[in-house]
Design a protein around this motif. Sequence first.
Motif, PDB file in Angstrom:
ATOM      1  N   LYS A   1     -13.702 -37.564  30.613  1.00 53.27           N
ATOM      2  CA  LYS A   1     -12.861 -37.699  31.810  1.00 53.27           C
ATOM      3  C   LYS A   1     -11.473 -38.223  31.462  1.00 53.27           C
ATOM      4  O   LYS A   1     -10.460 -37.770  32.029  1.00 53.27           O
ATOM      5  N   GLU A   2     -11.401 -39.179  30.537  1.00 57.70           N
ATOM      6  CA  GLU A   2     -10.137 -39.848  30.239  1.00 57.70           C
ATOM      7  C   GLU A   2      -9.242 -39.085  29.289  1.00 57.70           C
ATOM      8  O   GLU A   2      -8.018 -39.270  29.289  1.00 57.70           O
TER       9      GLU A   2
ATOM     10  N   HIS B   1     -11.791 -49.384  29.418  1.00 59.00           N
ATOM     11  CA  HIS B   1     -12.806 -49.079  30.430  1.00 59.00           C
ATOM     12  C   HIS B   1     -12.657 -50.029  31.616  1.00 59.00           C
ATOM     13  O   HIS B   1     -12.493 -51.238  31.447  1.00 59.00           O
ATOM     14  N   ASN B   2     -12.692 -49.464  32.818  1.00 56.61           N
ATOM     15  CA  ASN B   2     -12.411 -50.272  34.011  1.00 56.61           C
ATOM     16  C   ASN B   2     -13.448 -51.355  34.281  1.00 56.61           C
ATOM     17  O   ASN B   2     -13.184 -52.292  35.039  1.00 56.61           O
TER      18      ASN B   2
ATOM     19  N   ALA C   1     -22.752 -43.057  23.045  1.00 56.30           N
ATOM     20  CA  ALA C   1     -23.449 -42.042  23.852  1.00 56.30           C
ATOM     21  C   ALA C   1     -23.454 -42.390  25.339  1.00 56.30           C
ATOM     22  O   ALA C   1     -23.481 -41.496  26.192  1.00 56.30           O
ATOM     23  N   LYS C   2     -23.405 -43.669  25.668  1.00 59.68           N
ATOM     24  CA  LYS C   2     -23.387 -44.088  27.065  1.00 59.68           C
ATOM     25  C   LYS C   2     -22.035 -43.787  27.735  1.00 59.68           C
ATOM     26  O   LYS C   2     -21.932 -43.776  28.964  1.00 59.68           O
ATOM     27  N   PHE C   3     -21.010 -43.557  26.929  1.00 59.75           N
ATOM     28  CA  PHE C   3     -19.659 -43.383  27.459  1.00 59.75           C
ATOM     29  C   PHE C   3     -19.121 -41.968  27.243  1.00 59.75           C
ATOM     30  O   PHE C   3     -17.928 -41.733  27.388  1.00 59.75           O
ATOM     31  N   ARG C   4     -20.012 -41.040  26.935  1.00 63.89           N
ATOM     32  CA  ARG C   4     -19.578 -39.679  26.634  1.00 63.89           C
ATOM     33  C   ARG C   4     -18.861 -39.035  27.828  1.00 63.89           C
ATOM     34  O   ARG C   4     -17.828 -38.371  27.660  1.00 63.89           O
ATOM     35  N   LYS C   5     -19.391 -39.220  29.024  1.00 59.95           N
ATOM     36  CA  LYS C   5     -18.757 -38.643  30.218  1.00 59.95           C
ATOM     37  C   LYS C   5     -17.419 -39.313  30.503  1.00 59.95           C
ATOM     38  O   LYS C   5     -16.453 -38.656  30.909  1.00 59.95           O
ATOM     39  N   TRP C   6     -17.350 -40.633  30.289  1.00 63.28           N
ATOM     40  CA  TRP C   6     -16.097 -41.367  30.518  1.00 63.28           C
ATOM     41  C   TRP C   6     -15.030 -40.884  29.542  1.00 63.28           C
ATOM     42  O   TRP C   6     -13.870 -40.681  29.941  1.00 63.28           O
ATOM     43  N   ILE C   7     -15.407 -40.680  28.291  1.00 59.85           N
ATOM     44  CA  ILE C   7     -14.449 -40.193  27.290  1.00 59.85           C
ATOM     45  C   ILE C   7     -13.919 -38.826  27.698  1.00 59.85           C
ATOM     46  O   ILE C   7     -12.717 -38.569  27.655  1.00 59.85           O
TER      47      ILE C   7
ATOM     48  N   ILE D   1     -14.994 -50.755  25.145  1.00 60.53           N
ATOM     49  CA  ILE D   1     -14.559 -49.461  24.625  1.00 60.53           C
ATOM     50  C   ILE D   1     -13.204 -49.106  25.246  1.00 60.53           C
ATOM     51  O   ILE D   1     -12.910 -49.480  26.387  1.00 60.53           O
ATOM     52  N   ALA D   2     -12.381 -48.409  24.485  1.00 58.07           N
ATOM     53  CA  ALA D   2     -11.039 -48.048  24.959  1.00 58.07           C
ATOM     54  C   ALA D   2     -10.547 -46.815  24.214  1.00 58.07           C
ATOM     55  O   ALA D   2     -11.023 -46.490  23.118  1.00 58.07           O
ATOM     56  N   ILE D   3      -9.583 -46.138  24.822  1.00 61.79           N
ATOM     57  CA  ILE D   3      -8.992 -44.933  24.237  1.00 61.79           C
ATOM     58  C   ILE D   3      -7.488 -45.135  24.081  1.00 61.79           C
ATOM     59  O   ILE D   3      -6.818 -45.629  24.996  1.00 61.79           O
ATOM     60  N   LEU D   4      -6.953 -44.746  22.934  1.00 58.36           N
ATOM     61  CA  LEU D   4      -5.519 -44.801  22.672  1.00 58.36           C
ATOM     62  C   LEU D   4      -4.956 -43.390  22.656  1.00 58.36           C
ATOM     63  O   LEU D   4      -5.509 -42.497  22.002  1.00 58.36           O
ATOM     64  N   LYS D   5      -3.852 -43.188  23.374  1.00 60.55           N
ATOM     65  CA  LYS D   5      -3.145 -41.898  23.346  1.00 60.55           C
ATOM     66  C   LYS D   5      -1.955 -42.048  22.410  1.00 60.55           C
ATOM     67  O   LYS D   5      -1.113 -42.934  22.589  1.00 60.55           O
ATOM     68  N   LEU D   6      -1.887 -41.187  21.407  1.00 58.76           N
ATOM     69  CA  LEU D   6      -0.798 -41.251  20.443  1.00 58.76           C
ATOM     70  C   LEU D   6       0.439 -40.539  20.973  1.00 58.76           C
ATOM     71  O   LEU D   6       0.347 -39.555  21.710  1.00 58.76           O
ATOM     72  N   CYS D   7       1.612 -41.041  20.570  1.00 62.28           N
ATOM     73  CA  CYS D   7       2.863 -40.435  21.018  1.00 62.28           C
ATOM     74  C   CYS D   7       3.087 -39.082  20.351  1.00 62.28           C
ATOM     75  O   CYS D   7       3.782 -38.227  20.902  1.00 62.28           O
TER      76      CYS D   7
END
Length: 249
Positions: A245-246, A96-97, A237-243, A110-116
């Motif tokens: 988007k990403e 998160h920025n 729940a506070k980051f639902r829109k961010w998730i 909070i962070a998101i990982l993209k799997l290969c």
Amino acid sequence: MSRSLCFLFLASKILANPDLNGRIIGGTPAHVYKLPYQVSLQNEEGHMCGGSIIHKSYILTAAHCLIGEKKLSIRAGSDFHDKGGTVRQVCAVTIHNKYNDDKEDYDYDIAILKLCQDLPLGDKILPVALPTFNEIIKDGTPVLTSGWGYTEKNVLSPQLLQVALVTVNQTTCRNNYKGVGVITGRMFCAGCKNKLCDSCQGDSGGPLFANRKLMGVVSWGYGCAMKDFPGVYTKVAKFRKWIRKEIKI
């Protein structure tokens, strides 16, 4: 105090004073067929944090787990962090920025990982449901958190563990943490009323499950199952829109 069944939620670094290590004590063995969204986040040395499957290509975890880390992978579909299941490499990391590791306050943790490569979905590997934006979790709500965090000093639990907690009133938690850390509107607290239980180092980034949804991400706390210091969790729940988007799906 025994730390056998103590499991995770600290930052990947050790803070000098105070000790903001998330710990879980009072847990019991768990199995991925009942927690199919749980993953082990690993670096080249092995297990380091937890995470949750939110899509066959994406994992949700804590931002603090990822600072300075490279060559990450996850293991899904196993009760053990070091064998079995399915291993996937991480191709991209989105922190998160607004997360600022230098501040050491764990806000926006909070962070998101993209799997290969996509995960093979099945009985032991499934995405977890997410809350709606700003969905409220009431005080005293039963919750469940899980992970492979430390059972004693520098020793991870080989078996996945879980512990049942209840959410704590936000004002009460803020008052208890005065002088230790700030509980922001993007966090909430959960602990036990009448016994010692909590999450521990190595559980960071893992899930807090309630109302059949991923309501929290294991983030931080003071000490290990200390009275009046419940664990602190990122409020998904506070980051639902961010998730939304990403995640590119």
